[in-house]
Design an enzyme around this catalytic site. Structure first.
Site, short mmCIF file in Angstrom:
data_model
loop_
_atom_site.label_atom_id
_atom_site.label_comp_id
_atom_site.label_asym_id
_atom_site.label_seq_id
_atom_site.Cartn_x
_atom_site.Cartn_y
_atom_site.Cartn_z
N ASP A 168 1.05 -1.22 0.45
CA ASP A 168 -0.23 0.30 0.03
C ASP A 168 0.59 1.72 -0.17
O ASP A 168 0.36 2.38 -0.65
CB ASP A 168 -0.73 -0.26 1.26
CG ASP A 168 -2.19 -0.58 1.13
OD1 ASP A 168 -2.90 -0.50 0.36
OD2 ASP A 168 -2.19 -1.41 2.17
C1 BGC Z 1 -0.30 0.48 5.82
C2 BGC Z 1 0.09 1.01 6.27
C3 BGC Z 1 -0.80 2.10 5.32
C4 BGC Z 1 -1.74 1.92 5.59
C5 BGC Z 1 -2.28 2.60 4.22
C6 BGC Z 1 -1.37 -0.53 5.27
O1 BGC Z 1 -1.35 -1.18 4.06
O2 BGC Z 1 0.72 -1.09 6.17
O3 BGC Z 1 1.57 1.19 6.92
O4 BGC Z 1 -0.77 3.77 6.28
O5 BGC Z 1 -2.00 0.36 4.47
O6 BGC Z 1 -3.97 2.63 4.39
C1 NOJ Z 2 -1.04 -4.16 5.49
C2 NOJ Z 2 -2.35 -3.85 4.70
O1 NOJ Z 2 -4.19 -4.80 5.33
C3 NOJ Z 2 -2.28 -4.78 3.42
O2 NOJ Z 2 -3.26 -5.02 2.37
C4 NOJ Z 2 -1.17 -5.01 2.36
O3 NOJ Z 2 -0.66 -5.13 1.71
C5 NOJ Z 2 -0.07 -4.62 3.73
N1 NOJ Z 2 -0.25 -3.73 4.61
C6 NOJ Z 2 1.17 -3.78 2.96
O4 NOJ Z 2 1.19 -2.93 2.87
#
Ligand code: BGC
Ligand code: NOJ
Length: 814
Positions: A487
């Protein structure tokens, strides 16, 4: 250093001191009523949706940590001393403190000056309530006169609004008291048809429902004025902060034990029968009263508890193993399987780190969570798949998340994450392999929940794959969109203003930035879809997916290869990411793990080279970091990934979700030693001895362990709700132990450490119990199987044709 120990026989973790480095939590409830509970009774409850139907308050970010809970106080009415048997919130020194976190229940207790007290908290199956069974024993040789108090603070339902909208909320709180039961009915007068209640099995010596009356002015939960004084005030909340508090007096002879049962619950009424008498403002309690009456009996509570235990026994017994490694056994047989259920139930909504208001069910997250539960909850997995697919757009794209209560997708953190649709194929293929229920593909499912837009689920999968094919970039690799699995790799975002969301601050429809990870995912998902199409008799279509997969593989080998490892991506300028040419972020785990997992480069040595580089650059004693070298500064063109200080989260943290991709990749090369070694490095049970470093619960995975660039190297964060649960479960059970579901039957193809003499296991699959026994007779991974004494060809055990329900599978490995 440890703070407790595993009790594997009882499937419990026993915490023996209350001052764990962080609250160590457990989950109550597994259907529609849920709660989190810490080892010192902190936590909260909700019905279905941690944001929209929050029953009780909890203070995230509070000081001290973990305030708001299911708090019991005891008061010695002679000495006037009071304490909490769960240590918090009074923090009174105790003897024999213990917290047993078990499967769907938690028991917390201690002794103080000869008074032993334990509370067992659990949610009965098929009910929207939780039971607290408080057992008090007098170990003194004199009689004891005690007051017991039980308390909770109600949340005004919408947890987000509750924490922000004080101008309204401090005026709307309402309660009712009837037969000693406290009913919380804020907003029931208008549009809500639900209320909460808090009941007690004994005639009360008093109650309170207004927080200020209970605590007293300027006091906290550690020292309520009423508890100190030994008398509740029978306050009625009008606005401000409604709570529920009960007081019960206990006279205990020496050696005597007594039990009090408290029930906290949620109840809905039919809209036209909300009030009794009709036209009044009084809650109609005809539905709820029998439920309350039933569970206030210790016997009924005990029966419900036994039923819950039995439920978890049968859930976990679906797959049990006995290997030479206790940490493997414990995680597979108990805790990892249990964690998979929690992630399936709650996605990323409610934990010590997820506030319950941030995220609903993630599209990619929930599809991956299926991998860990489809064998125990096939019916619920089916429903979940259909719900997820209904949030897909006609374009094949998907909302990134949806709210569990409404089942509608939302754009809170954007859409257009270009990996999302492909995970649906993996979710569905896992379901088909487990169940053989091909009928799911014919289920009509709408797009974006639009009535009239229904198409068979199979067509959704087709659109998923086409979504990638219609979005290829300059190198014919998939465009990344808003981000891919990571993400935080925001290549089309260029966020420069503080406070902007990294994912949603721009609407740039990038046509340059490409993801090698999505390419790997496409290859893997494309192969699955080809198999599914052929199974449906759509051979031409299956061939088309196969040839697209072959093309993508070629593209990856040509444009996604850096010389020693797989590139990660191309940015919006067409520059490489995850290349030896980069100054920072030269090598990433995701593309290397997933491309090899997908079988790319197995023939020409690229896979082996990628895994060797992964080992050399990313492996640490605490697990594999996500990238190296860490980004030392913020890069506008990379986004959130470079916002984290080096070693944390996606910026070179040990992201436990992606470690299993490398484990699986290692097994594809036949490297059982390496695969299990990586497995052990992040296995929470194997890290129990360093609980002071790891700091999170030693019985469940955390999303992240700080990487080698971080000053707190080895420290875990974001425990419980993470894709780590399902992927590690999948890696150890299906890739390393090799007890693998396929469309055609159960495959047995272990890739285990050379030092293991073998292992045994029991797996229920499509209604048949397979007793599996593997013996090593050489260092390799070739397997000779016999089924009920008869040797078979290959490694897929054919389903018994004669209706047998028990099959013995023996394998000789060498
Ligand atoms: C990440 C976070 C980030 C978030 C944003 C997650 O998957 O682990 O660090 O802030 O996505 O939506
Ligand atoms: C946590 C999120 O829930 C997931 O969708 C994502 O793939 C990982 N973080 C890596 O950013």
């Amino acid at each position: 250093m440890k703070f407790g120990h595993f009790d594997d026989r009882n499937r419990e973790y026993v915490i023996t001191r209350p001052d764990t480095p962080l609250p160590w939590i457990n989950y109550l409830g597994c259907q529609s009523y849920f709660g989190i509970i810490s080892n010192t009774a902190g936590g909260y409850s909700f019905y279905r949706d941690a944001r929209l139907r929050r029953l009780t308050r909890y203070r995230y970010n509070g000081v001290p940590l973990d305030r708001g809970g299911r708090y019991v106080y005891l008061r010695d009415d002679e000495s006037k001393e009071f304490w909490s048997p769960s240590w918090q919130p009074t923090q009174h020194a105790l003897t024999d403190y213990s917290c047993r976190h078990g499967m769907g229940y938690t028991v917390i207790g201690s002794s103080y000056k000869g008074i032993e007290a334990h509370t067992r908290y659990f949610v009965p199956l098929d009910e929207n309530l939780e039971i607290w069974q408080l057992t008090v024993t007098n170990r003194r040789n004199t009689p004891a006169t005690l007051s017991t108090f039980a308390s909770i603070e109600f949340c005004l339902w919408d947890a987000q609004d509750d924490a922000t909208n004080f101008q309204r909320n401090l005026s709307i709180g309402e309660v009712e008291i009837e037969d000693g039961v406290i009913y919380h009915k804020t907003e029931y007068r208008e549009r809500r048809d639900h209320f909460a209640y808090f009941a007690c099995s004994r005639p009360g010596a008093g109650f309170d429902t207004q927080r200020e009356a209970f605590l007293g002015p300027n006091r906290g939960w550690d020292k309520p004025a009423t508890v100190e004084a030994g008398q509740l005030t029978n306050s009625i909340a009008h606005g401000w902060s409604p709570i529920g508090a009960h007081q019960v007096k206990l006279e205990l002879a020496p050696g005597e034990t007594q039990q009090i049962v408290f029930v906290l619950g949620y109840q809905e009424n039919p809209r036209d029968k909300k009030f009794d008498p009709p036209g009044s403002q009084t809650i109609n309690k005809s539905l709820v009263k029998p439920v309350i009456a039933k569970y206030l009996h210790s016997k009924a509570a005990d029966v419900a508890f036994e039923r819950l235990r039995h439920h978890w026994d049968s859930v976990l017994n679906i797959f049990q193993v006995d290997t030479p490694d206790i940490h493997t056994n414990r995680m597979v047989n108990i805790w990892n399987a249990y964690q998979c259920m929690a992630t399936f139930n709650l996605s990323r909504s409610a934990s010590s780190f997820e506030s319950g208001i941030g995220r609903g069910l993630g599209f990619r997250d929930s599809n991956q969570d299926l991998l860990g539960v489809v064998h125990v909850e096939p019916a619920r997995a089916r429903t979940r798949i259909l719900e997820l697919a209904a949030t897909q757009f006609a374009s094949g794209g998907a909302y990134h998340q949806y709210q569990p209560l409404t089942k509608r997708g939302n754009n809170d953190i954007g859409g257009g994450f270009n990996d999302d649709p492909l995970w649906l194929i993996l979710g569905v293929s896992a379901y088909l392999k487990e169940t053989g229920d091909w009928s799911i593909l014919d289920e009509p499912v709408p797009y974006d929940n639009e009535p009239g837009s229904e198409e068979p689920l199979y067509d959704h999968l087709r659109r998923s794959i086409c979504y990638t094919l219609e979005r290829l970039g300059p190198h014919h690799l998939p465009l990344i969109g808003r981000a891919d699995w990571n993400d935080c790799l925001n290549l089309n975002c260029f966020s420069s203003e503080p406070g902007q969301s990294f994912q949603t601050s721009t609407s740039k429809d990038g046509k340059v930035a490409e993801s090698v990870f999505i390419a790997g995912l496409f290859v893997h998902a494309g192969r699955e879809l080809a198999a599914i199409s052929c199974h449906r008799g759509l051979h031409a279509e299956g061939s088309r997916w196969r040839s697209e997969v072959a093309k993508m593989e070629q593209t990856v080998l040509e444009h996604g290869w850096d010389g020693e490892w797989f590139l990660r991506a191309y940015d919006d300028f067409g520059n490489k990411i995850g290349s030896s040419e980069c100054e920072e972020g030269k090598i990433f785990i995701e593309s290397n793990g997933f491309c090899v997992l997908a079988g790319i480069g197995l023939e020409d040595g690229k896979a082996a080279s990628a895994l060797a580089a992964t080992r050399e650059h990313l492996a640490t004693p605490h697990g594999l970091v996500l990238l190296q070298p860490a980004y030392s500064k913020y890069y506008l063109q990379l986004g959130e990934i470079s916002s984290y200080p080096p070693g944390y989260k996606e910026n070179a943290g040990i992201f436990c979700h992606v470690n299993p991709w490398v484990m699986i990749a290692e097994t594809r090369l036949g490297n059982g030693n390496e695969a299990h070694d990586y497995y052990t490095r992040i296995n929470p049970s194997a890290r129990e001895e360093i609980s002071d470093v790891h700091r999170c619960e030693p019985y469940v995975y955390a999303q992240m362990i700080a990487g080698k660039d971080a000053p707190t190297f080895g420290e875990a964060k974001n425990s419980w709700l993470t894709g780590t649960a399902a992927w590690n479960y999948f890696a150890i059970t299906q890739a390393i132990l090799g007890v693998r579901t396929t469309y055609d039957g159960l495959q047995v193809a272990p890739v285990i450490p050379a030092s293991w003499p073998g292992f045994t296991g029991r797996r229920t699959f499509r209604g048949v119990v397979y007793e599996i026994s593997i013996k090593r007779d050489g260092p390799g991974n070739d397997i000779a199987l016999s089924v009920d004494g008869e040797p078979i060809e290959g490694n897929i055990v054919p389903p018994p044709i004669d209706g047998r329900k028990q099959v013995s599978v023996r394998g000789v490995l060498g």
